[in-house]
Design an enzyme around this catalytic site. Structure first.
Site, PDB file in Angstrom:
ATOM      1  N   ARG A   1       1.980  -5.099   5.977  1.00 20.67           N
ATOM      2  CA  ARG A   1       1.247  -4.067   5.234  1.00 20.67           C
ATOM      3  C   ARG A   1       2.014  -2.772   5.336  1.00 20.67           C
ATOM      4  NH1 ARG A   1      -5.002  -2.716   4.365  1.00 20.67           N
ATOM      5  NH2 ARG A   1      -4.671  -0.908   3.041  1.00 20.67           N
TER       6      ARG A   1
ATOM      7  N   LEU B   1      11.324 -20.304  -5.105  1.00 26.92           N
ATOM      8  CA  LEU B   1      10.430 -19.300  -4.495  1.00 26.92           C
ATOM      9  C   LEU B   1       9.075 -19.382  -5.189  1.00 26.92           C
ATOM     10  CD1 LEU B   1       9.768 -16.771  -2.742  1.00 26.92           C
ATOM     11  CD2 LEU B   1      10.646 -15.378  -4.627  1.00 26.92           C
TER      12      LEU B   1
ATOM     13  N   ARG C   1     -11.769   1.627  -9.267  1.00 28.82           N
ATOM     14  CA  ARG C   1     -10.930   2.846  -9.322  1.00 28.82           C
ATOM     15  C   ARG C   1     -11.134   3.543 -10.668  1.00 28.82           C
ATOM     16  NH1 ARG C   1      -5.306   2.403  -6.011  1.00 28.82           N
ATOM     17  NH2 ARG C   1      -6.263   1.705  -4.099  1.00 28.82           N
TER      18      ARG C   1
ATOM     19  N   TRP D   1     -11.262  -2.751  -9.138  1.00 26.81           N
ATOM     20  CA  TRP D   1     -11.850  -2.514 -10.464  1.00 26.81           C
ATOM     21  C   TRP D   1     -12.641  -1.210 -10.483  1.00 26.81           C
ATOM     22  CZ3 TRP D   1     -10.114  -5.225 -14.405  1.00 26.81           C
ATOM     23  CH2 TRP D   1      -9.699  -6.540 -14.221  1.00 26.81           C
TER      24      TRP D   1
ATOM     25  N   HIS E   1       2.670   3.559  -8.976  1.00 29.07           N
ATOM     26  CA  HIS E   1       2.557   2.115  -9.225  1.00 29.07           C
ATOM     27  C   HIS E   1       3.819   1.593  -9.923  1.00 29.07           C
ATOM     28  CE1 HIS E   1      -1.419   2.075  -7.665  1.00 29.07           C
ATOM     29  NE2 HIS E   1      -1.971   2.743  -8.650  1.00 29.07           N
TER      30      HIS E   1
ATOM     31  N   SER F   1     -10.369  -7.323  -5.633  1.00 29.35           N
ATOM     32  CA  SER F   1     -11.660  -7.413  -6.340  1.00 29.35           C
ATOM     33  C   SER F   1     -12.317  -6.040  -6.400  1.00 29.35           C
ATOM     34  CB  SER F   1     -12.607  -8.363  -5.595  1.00 29.35           C
ATOM     35  OG  SER F   1     -12.036  -9.630  -5.492  1.00 29.35           O
ATOM     36  N   GLU F   2     -12.048  -5.231  -5.382  1.00 28.78           N
ATOM     37  CA  GLU F   2     -12.683  -3.904  -5.285  1.00 28.78           C
ATOM     38  C   GLU F   2     -11.934  -2.845  -6.118  1.00 28.78           C
ATOM     39  OE1 GLU F   2     -11.894  -5.853  -2.520  1.00 28.78           O
ATOM     40  OE2 GLU F   2     -13.947  -6.608  -2.379  1.00 28.78           O
TER      41      GLU F   2
ATOM     42  N   ASP G   1       0.827  -1.208   0.000  1.00 29.63           N
ATOM     43  CA  ASP G   1       0.000   0.000   0.000  1.00 29.63           C
ATOM     44  C   ASP G   1       0.866   1.265   0.000  1.00 29.63           C
ATOM     45  OD1 ASP G   1      -2.310   1.446  -0.027  1.00 29.63           O
ATOM     46  OD2 ASP G   1      -2.775   1.177   2.090  1.00 29.63           O
TER      47      ASP G   1
ATOM     48  N   SER H   1      -8.034  -5.580   4.767  1.00 36.80           N
ATOM     49  CA  SER H   1      -8.603  -5.220   3.460  1.00 36.80           C
ATOM     50  C   SER H   1      -8.956  -6.410   2.565  1.00 36.80           C
ATOM     51  CB  SER H   1      -7.648  -4.279   2.713  1.00 36.80           C
ATOM     52  OG  SER H   1      -7.489  -3.083   3.428  1.00 36.80           O
TER      53      SER H   1
ATOM     54  N   ARG I   1       0.001   7.643  -2.664  1.00 39.42           N
ATOM     55  CA  ARG I   1       0.501   8.730  -1.815  1.00 39.42           C
ATOM     56  C   ARG I   1       1.956   9.063  -2.133  1.00 39.42           C
ATOM     57  NH1 ARG I   1      -1.036   5.978   3.504  1.00 39.42           N
ATOM     58  NH2 ARG I   1      -1.589   4.298   2.056  1.00 39.42           N
ATOM     59  N   TRP I   2       2.717   8.053  -2.489  1.00 37.19           N
ATOM     60  CA  TRP I   2       4.128   8.253  -2.858  1.00 37.19           C
ATOM     61  C   TRP I   2       4.207   9.179  -4.068  1.00 37.19           C
ATOM     62  CZ3 TRP I   2       7.375   7.411  -6.998  1.00 37.19           C
ATOM     63  CH2 TRP I   2       8.761   7.320  -6.725  1.00 37.19           C
TER      64      TRP I   2
HETATM   65  C1  FPP Z   1      -2.036   0.064  -3.378  1.00 39.53           C
HETATM   66  O1  FPP Z   1      -1.564   1.389  -3.287  1.00 39.53           O
HETATM   67  C2  FPP Z   1      -1.426  -0.579  -4.534  1.00 39.53           C
HETATM   68  C3  FPP Z   1      -2.118  -1.089  -5.592  1.00 39.53           C
HETATM   69  C4  FPP Z   1      -3.594  -1.062  -5.706  1.00 39.53           C
HETATM   70  C5  FPP Z   1      -1.401  -1.668  -6.746  1.00 39.53           C
HETATM   71  C6  FPP Z   1      -0.212  -2.510  -6.440  1.00 39.53           C
HETATM   72  C7  FPP Z   1       0.609  -2.606  -7.647  1.00 39.53           C
HETATM   73  C8  FPP Z   1       1.950  -2.579  -7.674  1.00 39.53           C
HETATM   74  C9  FPP Z   1       2.815  -2.591  -6.480  1.00 39.53           C
HETATM   75  C10 FPP Z   1       2.599  -2.492  -8.998  1.00 39.53           C
HETATM   76  C11 FPP Z   1       3.151  -3.670  -9.642  1.00 39.53           C
HETATM   77  C12 FPP Z   1       2.815  -5.017  -9.148  1.00 39.53           C
HETATM   78  C13 FPP Z   1       3.240  -6.138  -9.756  1.00 39.53           C
HETATM   79  C14 FPP Z   1       2.868  -7.450  -9.161  1.00 39.53           C
HETATM   80  C15 FPP Z   1       4.063  -6.105 -10.976  1.00 39.53           C
HETATM   81  P1  FPP Z   1      -2.611   2.589  -3.424  1.00 39.53           P
HETATM   82  O2  FPP Z   1      -2.738   2.919  -4.858  1.00 39.53           O
HETATM   83  O3  FPP Z   1      -3.903   2.222  -2.762  1.00 39.53           O
HETATM   84  O4  FPP Z   1      -1.861   3.719  -2.642  1.00 39.53           O
HETATM   85  P2  FPP Z   1      -2.521   4.880  -1.752  1.00 39.53           P
HETATM   86  O5  FPP Z   1      -3.148   4.205  -0.552  1.00 39.53           O
HETATM   87  O6  FPP Z   1      -1.332   5.714  -1.365  1.00 39.53           O
HETATM   88  O7  FPP Z   1      -3.490   5.597  -2.610  1.00 39.53           O
END
Ligand code: FPP
Length: 263
Positions: free
Chosen positions: A198, A141, A81, A79, A47, A76-77, A30, A206, A34-35
């Site tokens: 997390r 792994l 966004r 989608w 991402h 599942s949720e 997560d 979640s 925000r990053w």
């Molecule tokens: C949650 O952060 C992250 C996601 C919904 C996407 C996770 C995807 C990756 C780490 C990218 C690549 C993954 C693979 C397996 C190649 P958020 O968007 O909810 O962050 P926020 O809480 O700061 O808004």
């Protein structure tokens, strides 16, 4: 520990920690959004940085001899966004698969996807399938990507399978117990996660592996996923090693068992 994870040099899962290395780690990655926001960049940049952190995390697990890593990539949720974020994530998943699969296969990584695969476009489903086939013989792994995954949906699907078997007369309702349900859940052939991590500061599960996390040690950090590195992952391992896992027993019972096992 299942045979699938019985690689030389690994520590059996289901251990009682204190000094042990987790054999299966599950992570909610997560904080990508925000990053990016902190840098005044679009969420997709976060991402992308998250995908680089995935690579560091896989390398860390390989170096530490951790047998299984399950990553929550898309719930599942998720989608629901904004559509440009969803389509950007899809492109990112495809790009990461195309780019990394050869190297992962070479390193002995077995890739699997859990979740409602039917919701993905055909191109992604085909790539998931071919990646799984390509790496099926690996066991160093187990890298499990939870994509369009929901823990409640996983439990409902397992219950549906059992109900179908009852309806077909192959199973009696009284045979339905935790073992029967466990055997139908995602990742049934792997030991449940020893350690859940997390990032991003939220203190919740979640709808991730709800069933499989029953006795998992939980570890939370404020650090945003794209900033994760080996130092942070090692702190999680150190915290895990200091825990006493009791699996419903008392501390005295655990110590007596450990004493009995000592050489
Ligand atoms: C949650 O952060 C992250 C996601 C919904 C996407 C996770 C995807 C990756 C780490 C990218 C690549 C993954 C693979 C397996 C190649 P958020 O968007 O909810 O962050 P926020 O809480 O700061 O808004």
């Amino acid at each position: 520990m299942t045979d699938a994870l019985a690689a030389p040099g690994t520590i059996p899962s289901g251990d009682r920690a204190s000094g042990a290395v987790p054999q299966h780690i599950a992570i909610i990655m997560d904080g990508n959004g925000r990053w990016a926001q902190a840098r005044h960049r679009p969420r997709l940049i976060g991402h992308r940085a998250g995908a680089r952190a995935v690579k560091r995390c896989v390398e860390f697990c390989l170096q530490r001899g951790i047998g299984a890593l399950t990553l929550f990539a898309f719930s599942s949720e998720n989608w629901d966004r904004p559509s440009d974020e969803v389509s950007g994530l899809m492109r990112l998943f495809i790009g990461a698969l195309d780019r990394e699969v050869d190297e992962l296969a070479r390193l002995g990584v077995r890739l699997r996807f859990i979740g409602e695969r039917e919701r993905f476009p055909t191109g992604i489903r085909e790539r998931m399938h071919s990646t799984e086939i390509r790496t099926a013989g690996n066991a160093r792994l187990h890298l499990n990507i939870a994509a369009s995954y929901g823990g409640q949906q996983d439990i409902a699907r397992a219950a549906r399978e059992l109900a179908s078997e009852v309806a077909a007369g192959r199973l009696q309702p009284e045979q339905i117990d935790a073992t029967a349900l466990s055997s139908r859940m995602a990742l049934a052939d792997l030991p449940p996660p020893d350690l859940f991590i997390r990032t991003g500061g939220e203190l919740r599960i979640s709808n991730f592996l709800l069933w499989q996390l029953a006795y998992t040690e939980l570890w939370f950090t404020e650090v945003l996923w794209p900033d994760v590195d080996a130092v942070l992952l090692q702190s999680a391992l150190d915290a895990y090693a200091a825990r006493e896992r009791r699996f419903g027993l008392t501390s005295e019972q655990i110590q007596a068992k450990d004493g009995a096992k000592a050489p």
